[in-house]
Structures are given as C-alpha cells and as structure tokens.
Design an enzyme around this catalytic site. Structure first.
Site, PDB file in Angstrom:
ATOM      1  N   ASP A 195      54.523  20.090  32.909  1.00  0.00           N
ATOM      2  CA  ASP A 195      53.837  21.379  33.041  1.00  0.00           C
ATOM      3  C   ASP A 195      54.863  22.411  33.502  1.00  0.00           C
ATOM      4  OD1 ASP A 195      51.630  19.798  32.551  1.00  0.00           O
ATOM      5  OD2 ASP A 195      50.394  20.687  34.121  1.00  0.00           O
ATOM      6  N   LYS A 240      48.379  26.542  29.539  1.00  0.00           N
ATOM      7  CA  LYS A 240      47.680  26.290  30.809  1.00  0.00           C
ATOM      8  C   LYS A 240      47.492  27.593  31.569  1.00  0.00           C
ATOM      9  CE  LYS A 240      48.529  23.719  35.115  1.00  0.00           C
ATOM     10  NZ  LYS A 240      49.457  22.756  35.774  1.00  0.00           N
ATOM     11  N   LYS A 293      44.640  23.847  29.027  1.00  0.00           N
ATOM     12  CA  LYS A 293      44.422  23.249  30.345  1.00  0.00           C
ATOM     13  C   LYS A 293      43.986  24.341  31.305  1.00  0.00           C
ATOM     14  CE  LYS A 293      46.635  20.727  34.144  1.00  0.00           C
ATOM     15  NZ  LYS A 293      47.809  19.917  34.572  1.00  0.00           N
TER      16      LYS A 293
END
Length: 222
Positions: A89, A151, A180
């Site tokens: 991430d 995300k 996400k």
C-alpha cells in the site's frame, strides 16, 4: 457476503508492540481476514507467523505522507518483498496530485509496481485533501500505471473514506481496478455501505468488532 475476506486487519503507528502484532495475527487467523496490514519492520515476523495460513501480509510504503523520494519508495518496496510482503500500500505524493504532475506520479507508481514483482499494489490517494476532479485524475492514472487498487486514505488526514468518494473512484476505474476504503469504518453498516459503493477491500483496525457487529467509538479505525 463474507465480510472477513474484505478486511485488511490493520495495526500501524510508532508505538505498536510485538504483543500487539501477535494479537493482530491471532485475530486474523481466527476470523480468516484477507490480510494483516503492518509497518515494514513487522513484515518478516508476520510472514513467518502466517506461513501456514491463507492470511496475506500487507505493508505500507512512503507512509503516511507520501513525501519520500521515488527511489526510497522503490527501495522500501523491494525490501518489503524480500521480507515476504504479499501486498504493498503506497502513498502517492499529494502535492504532485494537486499540481497535476502526472508524469512524476505515473513514473513512481510504475517503479513501485515493477519493484513489487507481481504483488498487489494499492495506491493511497488521500481523498480528504483532493477535489473530485483530482480524485478522478489520480485514480485513472494509478490504474493506467499498473496499480491493482486505488485506496482512499492513510488514516492520518482530517477524514477517511466516505461513500461519495468510493462511488466516484469505482466509476472512474470500472472493472480495470479495485477500490480499498479505509479510515472511519466503525460499524457493520459502514462496512456494508462501502462495499455497496464499490469497495472490494476495507482497511481497518477494528476488524474483530466489525465481524461482531459492534459500533466503534473514537476518531479513527485506521
């Protein structure tokens, strides 16, 4: 809906202890969460503990502000992969997004995707700081550069995920990528709303409580 398989069970921060990581791992195994998301220093340990399970190990790069240089982020990614990370991430440089510095953003994401060597890469765009047109632009750019997910948040901005932003991100990426949602997911209702809006992964430190349907008090779950 198997909610557990949407959850990246998360424990990040400067004071996280070994005991807390052990608890996170035990909970992830018990509830069969999709992954644990931990700081780079815990990746190797978590991978060893989860070796005989289906729980993935996710870690963060350029976290939490995205202001490390691209070379440093790529190095972080390579080290994380070496230690056993299954998912990365990464935090985009928000100032580049605001300045529409698309070339720099694309180059960085491509570099991290290459360094990840086939692992899933999620690009954290920090929606709290962005206008709708900026969310649209960077979401398109992230997927085009090879990222698998876009995300919403790190949890360190003034706010986290919201349904409006998740819907916009999903509309932008379509079937080419996934979304996400993270930050502020405090109840089963919140989780379901994010999933209905298009999220296929939820970042939260309250996975156990979500599974048990409990309302969480506090400012953030991530």
């Amino acid at each position: 809906m198997n909610l557990n398989q949407y959850i990246d069970h998360t424990k990040l921060g400067p004071t996280v202890s070994l005991a807390q990581i052990d608890q996170l791992i035990a909970e992830a195994i018990k509830y069969q969460f999709k992954s644990v998301c931990v700081s780079p220093v815990w990746v190797k340990y978590a991978k060893e503990k989860l070796a005989s399970t289906n729980v993935l190990v996710c870690t963060v790069v350029g976290f939490p502000h995205g202001t490390s240089t691209t070379k440093v982020k790529i190095y972080e990614t390579k080290e994380a992969v070496k230690d056993g990370a299954d998912e990365i991430d990464m935090v985009v440089h928000v100032a580049d997004v605001k300045a529409q510095n698309k070339k720099a953003i694309s180059k960085e994401i491509k570099g991290i995707v290459k360094a990840a060597a086939g692992r899933t890469v999620k690009v954290i765009i920090e929606t709290a700081y962005l206008e709708k047109k900026e969310i649209t632009s960077v979401s398109k750019l992230a997927i085009k550069a090879g990222a698998h997910f876009v995300k919403t948040s790190t949890g360190y901005a003034p706010s986290g995920a919201n349904v409006t932003d998740v819907k916009l991100m999903k509309k932008v990426v379509g079937d080419a990528g996934e979304i996400k949602a993270s930050g502020g997911i405090r109840s089963m209702e919140d989780a379901k709303a994010m999933i209905e809006a298009g999220a296929t992964r939820l970042g939260t430190s309250s996975g156990v409580s979500l599974m048990e349907g409990e309302k969480i008090n506090g400012n953030t779950t991530y």
